[in-house]
Design a protein around this motif. Structure first.
Motif, PDB file in Angstrom:
ATOM      1  N   TYR A  49      33.309  43.936  35.662  1.00 52.39           N
ATOM      2  CA  TYR A  49      33.382  44.600  34.367  1.00 52.39           C
ATOM      3  C   TYR A  49      32.102  45.358  34.065  1.00 52.39           C
ATOM      4  N   ALA A  50      32.244  46.341  33.158  1.00 52.10           N
ATOM      5  CA  ALA A  50      31.092  47.053  32.589  1.00 52.10           C
ATOM      6  C   ALA A  50      31.373  47.313  31.126  1.00 52.10           C
ATOM      7  N   ALA A  51      30.341  47.229  30.304  1.00 53.86           N
ATOM      8  CA  ALA A  51      30.461  47.548  28.878  1.00 53.86           C
ATOM      9  C   ALA A  51      29.114  48.039  28.382  1.00 53.86           C
ATOM     10  N   ARG A  52      29.147  48.897  27.387  1.00 57.01           N
ATOM     11  CA  ARG A  52      27.902  49.423  26.821  1.00 57.01           C
ATOM     12  C   ARG A  52      26.993  48.291  26.357  1.00 57.01           C
ATOM     13  N   ILE A  66      30.288  39.989  36.960  1.00 54.96           N
ATOM     14  CA  ILE A  66      31.302  39.615  37.946  1.00 54.96           C
ATOM     15  C   ILE A  66      31.983  38.339  37.474  1.00 54.96           C
ATOM     16  N   ALA A  67      33.311  38.310  37.546  1.00 55.00           N
ATOM     17  CA  ALA A  67      34.077  37.135  37.138  1.00 55.00           C
ATOM     18  C   ALA A  67      34.989  36.707  38.283  1.00 55.00           C
ATOM     19  N   THR A  68      35.039  35.399  38.549  1.00 54.88           N
ATOM     20  CA  THR A  68      35.896  34.874  39.604  1.00 54.88           C
ATOM     21  C   THR A  68      36.702  33.685  39.073  1.00 54.88           C
ATOM     22  N   ARG A  69      37.911  33.527  39.603  1.00 53.96           N
ATOM     23  CA  ARG A  69      38.721  32.351  39.260  1.00 53.96           C
ATOM     24  C   ARG A  69      39.409  31.862  40.519  1.00 53.96           C
ATOM     25  N   PRO A  95      36.589  30.784  29.515  1.00 55.94           N
ATOM     26  CA  PRO A  95      38.026  31.088  29.529  1.00 55.94           C
ATOM     27  C   PRO A  95      38.305  32.574  29.340  1.00 55.94           C
ATOM     28  N   THR A  96      37.287  33.346  28.904  1.00 53.40           N
ATOM     29  CA  THR A  96      37.512  34.763  28.587  1.00 53.40           C
ATOM     30  C   THR A  96      36.391  35.615  29.178  1.00 53.40           C
ATOM     31  N   PRO A  97      36.483  35.968  30.464  1.00 53.17           N
ATOM     32  CA  PRO A  97      35.451  36.810  31.065  1.00 53.17           C
ATOM     33  C   PRO A  97      35.537  38.265  30.628  1.00 53.17           C
ATOM     34  N   ASP A  98      36.626  38.620  29.937  1.00 47.38           N
ATOM     35  CA  ASP A  98      36.846  40.009  29.517  1.00 47.38           C
ATOM     36  C   ASP A  98      36.534  40.228  28.041  1.00 47.38           C
TER      37      ASP A  98
END
Length: 255
Positions: A49-52, A66-69, A95-98
């Motif tokens: 992911y990327a975010a400002r 980086i998120a992994t499950r 529970p919420t990587p996003d």
């Protein structure tokens, strides 16, 4: 040249296109709905992911993670480098990587699922553990959160992600002056993250001047500008679990 490099960030600040009002602790942290919940499939997942960034830093660039499950797991592992209070490489369960990055909606850079993700996760965990600067953070020119993400992507065979041109620090190389482009087929040449060039299949041509980058993508036609980001077609989401219609924090409101 300096005026050209700073024009984009100054425009982002002048138009209030970055989050920075109020206090960061009260900023939106809601899920963007990009991470599949466990009840939608129990297979392994890897997402980038990327975010400002929050505040004035957001006028210059994004924060990446980086998120992994693991297959059958209920929670995710979120890996990134932070500068809150003290520089630190953080790997934690969530529970919420996003979630929104303190008011900024995240953009999906890569989405690997199933067997492809299961093959990547051990390599990602090993690369995270071997990251050479786990207690160092320099917003400019690096190493920072984007340096970390780019380093892990380069270290893990089969993992690719086209990092935004606003990912300041992605071109900071710890050793040598040459490295593979994170997007896959391509190369990055960089001198301390301050002067560099990237030529890649998915990055197109990017010129790094004083840590800020500009360029052009002929494959998915777009201009890339410091601070403002990508103007044109959105970059491709790497992996097989692509989610259509995701928002791009670089181009939102600027197309």
């Amino acid at each position: 040249m300096l005026a050209l490099l700073l024009a984009g960030p100054l425009w982002m600040l002048a138009t209030e296109s970055v989050e920075g009002r109020g206090h960061w602790s009260t900023a939106d942290r809601a899920s963007a709905g990009l991470a599949p919940p466990p009840d939608k499939g129990s297979g392994a997942v890897v997402q980038l992911y990327a975010a400002r960034a929050w505040g004035w830093r957001g006028a210059f660039g994004v924060h990446t993670w980086i998120a992994t499950r693991e297959a059958g797991a209920d929670a995710w592992r979120m890996h990134h480098v932070l500068s809150w209070r003290r520089p630190a490489l953080e790997s934690r369960s969530t529970p919420t990587p996003d979630r929104a990055w303190f008011g900024s909606e995240p953009m999906l850079l890569a989405d690997y699922r199933g067997e492809a993700a299961a093959r990547l996760i051990p390599g990602i965990e090993a690369a995270v553990a071997a990251y050479p600067a786990p207690a160092t953070y320099r917003a400019w020119p690096g190493p920072n959160s984007n340096t970390f993400t780019a380093w892990v992507v380069r270290e893990v065979e089969g993992l690719e992600a086209t990092l935004p041109v606003t990912a300041v620090g992605k071109d900071y190389l710890f050793d040598g002056v040459l490295a593979a482009a994170p997007g896959g087929l391509g190369v990055t040449a960089s001198l301390g993250g301050l002067l560099g060039l990237t030529l890649g299949r998915d990055e197109g041509l990017e010129l790094n001047l004083l840590g800020l980058a500009l360029g052009v993508d002929p494959l998915r036609p777009a201009l890339k500008l410091p601070g403002i980001g990508r103007l044109g077609m959105a970059s491709a989401i790497k992996g097989e679990g692509k989610v259509a219609g995701t928002a791009d924090p670089e181009t939102k409101g600027n197309r």
